[in-house]
Each structure stands twice: as structure tokens, then as C-alpha cells.
Write an enzyme that holds these catalytic residues in place. Sequence first.
Site, PDB file in Angstrom:
ATOM      1  N   ASP A 173     -13.188  -2.401  -0.353  1.00  0.00           N
ATOM      2  CA  ASP A 173     -12.849  -3.812  -0.965  1.00  0.00           C
ATOM      3  C   ASP A 173     -13.565  -4.259  -2.118  1.00  0.00           C
ATOM      4  OD1 ASP A 173     -10.573  -4.189   0.809  1.00  0.00           O
ATOM      5  OD2 ASP A 173     -11.708  -5.126   2.264  1.00  0.00           O
TER       6      ASP A 173
ATOM      7  N   SER B 102       0.791  -1.328  -0.089  1.00  0.00           N
ATOM      8  CA  SER B 102       0.048   0.141   0.022  1.00  0.00           C
ATOM      9  C   SER B 102       0.898   1.212   0.025  1.00  0.00           C
ATOM     10  CB  SER B 102      -1.026   0.356   1.122  1.00  0.00           C
ATOM     11  OG  SER B 102      -1.941  -1.057   1.094  1.00  0.00           O
TER      12      SER B 102
ATOM     13  N   GLY C 134      -4.639 -10.928  -7.522  1.00  0.00           N
ATOM     14  CA  GLY C 134      -4.860 -10.137  -6.257  1.00  0.00           C
ATOM     15  C   GLY C 134      -4.589  -8.665  -6.314  1.00  0.00           C
TER      16      GLY C 134
ATOM     17  N   GLY D 228     -14.586 -18.351   0.840  1.00  0.00           N
ATOM     18  CA  GLY D 228     -14.391 -17.858   2.064  1.00  0.00           C
ATOM     19  C   GLY D 228     -15.240 -17.068   2.542  1.00  0.00           C
TER      20      GLY D 228
ATOM     21  N   LYS E  70     -10.184  -5.032  10.793  1.00  0.00           N
ATOM     22  CA  LYS E  70     -11.195  -4.232  10.095  1.00  0.00           C
ATOM     23  C   LYS E  70     -12.374  -4.233  10.874  1.00  0.00           C
ATOM     24  CE  LYS E  70      -9.349  -5.421   5.417  1.00  0.00           C
ATOM     25  NZ  LYS E  70      -9.493  -6.023   4.066  1.00  0.00           N
TER      26      LYS E  70
HETATM   27  P1  ATR Z   1     -10.571 -11.228   6.219  1.00  0.00           P
HETATM   28  O1  ATR Z   1     -11.198 -10.152   6.929  1.00  0.00           O
HETATM   29  O2  ATR Z   1      -9.089 -11.084   5.576  1.00  0.00           O
HETATM   30  O3  ATR Z   1     -11.406 -12.046   5.114  1.00  0.00           O
HETATM   31  P2  ATR Z   1     -11.208 -13.408   8.170  1.00  0.00           P
HETATM   32  O4  ATR Z   1     -12.347 -12.569   8.478  1.00  0.00           O
HETATM   33  O5  ATR Z   1     -10.354 -13.898   9.342  1.00  0.00           O
HETATM   34  O6  ATR Z   1     -10.060 -12.435   7.229  1.00  0.00           O
HETATM   35  O7  ATR Z   1     -11.506 -14.699   7.147  1.00  0.00           O
HETATM   36  C1  ATR Z   1     -10.609 -15.368   6.795  1.00  0.00           C
HETATM   37  C2  ATR Z   1     -11.439 -16.370   5.630  1.00  0.00           C
HETATM   38  O8  ATR Z   1     -10.355 -17.259   5.312  1.00  0.00           O
HETATM   39  C3  ATR Z   1     -12.682 -17.192   6.368  1.00  0.00           C
HETATM   40  O9  ATR Z   1     -13.292 -17.601   5.243  1.00  0.00           O
HETATM   41  C4  ATR Z   1     -11.815 -18.529   6.886  1.00  0.00           C
HETATM   42  O10 ATR Z   1     -12.676 -19.390   7.003  1.00  0.00           O
HETATM   43  P3  ATR Z   1     -13.451 -19.915   8.404  1.00  0.00           P
HETATM   44  O11 ATR Z   1     -14.620 -18.940   8.351  1.00  0.00           O
HETATM   45  O12 ATR Z   1     -13.871 -21.158   8.248  1.00  0.00           O
HETATM   46  O13 ATR Z   1     -12.278 -19.620   9.331  1.00  0.00           O
HETATM   47  C5  ATR Z   1     -10.747 -18.722   5.650  1.00  0.00           C
HETATM   48  N1  ATR Z   1      -9.698 -19.627   6.019  1.00  0.00           N
HETATM   49  C6  ATR Z   1      -8.516 -19.140   6.738  1.00  0.00           C
HETATM   50  N2  ATR Z   1      -7.552 -20.255   6.829  1.00  0.00           N
HETATM   51  C7  ATR Z   1      -8.227 -21.074   6.239  1.00  0.00           C
HETATM   52  C8  ATR Z   1      -8.041 -22.552   6.018  1.00  0.00           C
HETATM   53  N3  ATR Z   1      -6.881 -22.879   6.420  1.00  0.00           N
HETATM   54  N4  ATR Z   1      -8.769 -23.353   5.210  1.00  0.00           N
HETATM   55  C9  ATR Z   1      -9.920 -22.990   4.709  1.00  0.00           C
HETATM   56  N5  ATR Z   1     -10.329 -21.748   5.103  1.00  0.00           N
HETATM   57  C10 ATR Z   1      -9.637 -20.780   5.548  1.00  0.00           C
END
Ligand code: ATR
Length: 270
Positions: free
Chosen positions: A101, A16, A240, A128, A65
Site C-alpha cells: 500500500d 483488482s 485513489g 486517518g 489486513k
Molecule cells: P483501513 O485498514 O482500510 O485503513 P481501518 O483500520 O478500519 O481501515 O481504518 C479506518 C480509518 O477510517 C480510521 O482512521 C477511522 O477512524 P477511527 O480510528 O477513529 O476509527 C477512520 N474512519 C472510519 N469512519 C470514519 C468516520 N465516519 N469519521 C471519521 N473517521 C472515520
Amino acid sequence: MYRLGLIGNPIKHSKSPELHKQFLKEFNVRGAYELYELLEIELGTFTEWVKREGLLGFNVTVPYKEAIIPHLDRLDFFAKEMNAVNTVKLMNGELVGYNTDGIGYMEALRQFKPDFFDHTNKEILIIGAGGAAKGIALALNGLENTTINIANRTEERALELAKKLKKSHVYSLEEAERYLETFDLIIQTTTVGMQPNIDEQVIRLNRVKPTAIVSDIVYQPKWTKFLKQANAQGVYVLFGIDMLIYQAAKSFEIWTGHRPNEKLLESLKE
Ligand code: ATR
């Protein structure tokens, strides 16, 4: 003098500052974009300091966030809907939270493949259900006759997000992997595959629809394992970094009223 910055943890490798420094240069204004790696407990003293010092605003990244919200005075519509803020502006002594975003992703997609928006009846898969997924899903929610399918490791979070959408469906990660051929646009929004864990991927990309667009919001590395598999099948690949650039441009516009030039944004994708 525009004083800007980013809070999050960890943020040392963020791109950024580089983007915003280019934007400041384009408009020939003096300014600074600093990194503030904070602990959650420091958010209150940080926001007080921003008001005292009169910063123009700051960005917020993982994991704050949502945690930043109690420290703000107001939220705009999108940030409120998402319960997530990535941009804060100091206006008349008040801190106002925004979320760029979703709009950033939409603009990246529009530049990448404008005709995606010409046809309706699209099946979109979002992998996600965290903050980034929410922003993107709500921005895409305005498209006509489009189904937004959500696949998440934790089903409960996917269901919660799906409830906010006009037309949606929830899948497990295994189901999404099995039905991949159904989707016209696949968006990977988790942090899986990000440096240093570059050998990980949330689902395997077998048999994608030949006309599909596959995108990953992870930008370090540019070629995630997920995108490499997409590319091997000859489908469209949206990086990304594109989303990062357009969300940054939108934040800059909120702060300064200046919209960075499209040619500059294109050049930053390299
Ligand atoms: P952000 O605000 O950056 O999106 P977040 O709210 O922590 O971060 O969300 C992370 C996402 O990545 C979630 O969908 C999480 O799945 P869960 O809701 O089951 O936690 C997903 N995620 C992170 N690590 C993961 C992993 N090893 N395998 C599958 N999903 C993962």
C-alpha cells in the site's frame, strides 16, 4: 498457470481482478484472479486450502489486513512494521505476507508529480490512522525534513502511529480543517465518501494552499466529494485509482517477478 485471488468482505465491486487480468495478458501467461468473500472464521481453512492447492498468492483487503497475520508463516519488514498485510505469496510451502500500500502510494505520487520529491521541508497531512494510513505514513517517513501530521477521529490511534515516525504531529479533525493552508500534501485515507455514502466527507476543504496536492485513496467514486472540493480550488488532485494500480503492480511483481509496463499502468487510470 498463475492462480491468484483476493480475500476481503465485501469485495464484489473490487477493481483488482480487472487490473491483474490486464497484467497477466501483458506477459502472455495463463492465470486466474478470483474473488473470495470470506467470513473471519474461514481465514484458517482458506490459508490451508491455498497451500494444498498451490496458489501463487493472494491479495488481502478490508477488514482482514491484520486478521490474516496469525495464519501466515512469515512477514516482510514493511508488513511487520505496519502489522498489516495486503499481499501474500506462497514460497516453498510457506505463506509470506507483504504490504504494498505505502509503496503503491509513493509510486503513484512520483508519477503524478515527480518534482514533489525535489524539495524538502514539506508538511504532509494524513487523515486517518488505520491500516492504509500506516502504510502510507511509513513509506513517506523516509523523506528528508518532512513532517507527517496525522489527524484522526480517535486520537489514541493517531498518537500510536505518530510514535513510529521520525517527525510528526497529531491533530484533531477540527484542527486539521482549521490549519489546512499549512499543508503541501493532504492524503485522505479513511473510507468516508466511498460508495454508497458519497455525500460524506471526513473534513471540509476550505482554503487549501494553492500549490498543494490533495489525494483520496477512495476510488469508488473517482471524484469523491473531498476531491471535488479540492478541484474547485484549482489545486492538484491525485485519484485513489492511481494508488490502487501501483499497489497492484507491486503485488504482481512480488508474485511473478514481472513488472507491468508503465504505459499499461497509465492507460488503466482512465
Ligand atoms: P483501513 O485498514 O482500510 O485503513 P481501518 O483500520 O478500519 O481501515 O481504518 C479506518 C480509518 O477510517 C480510521 O482512521 C477511522 O477512524 P477511527 O480510528 O477513529 O476509527 C477512520 N474512519 C472510519 N469512519 C470514519 C468516520 N465516519 N469519521 C471519521 N473517521 C472515520
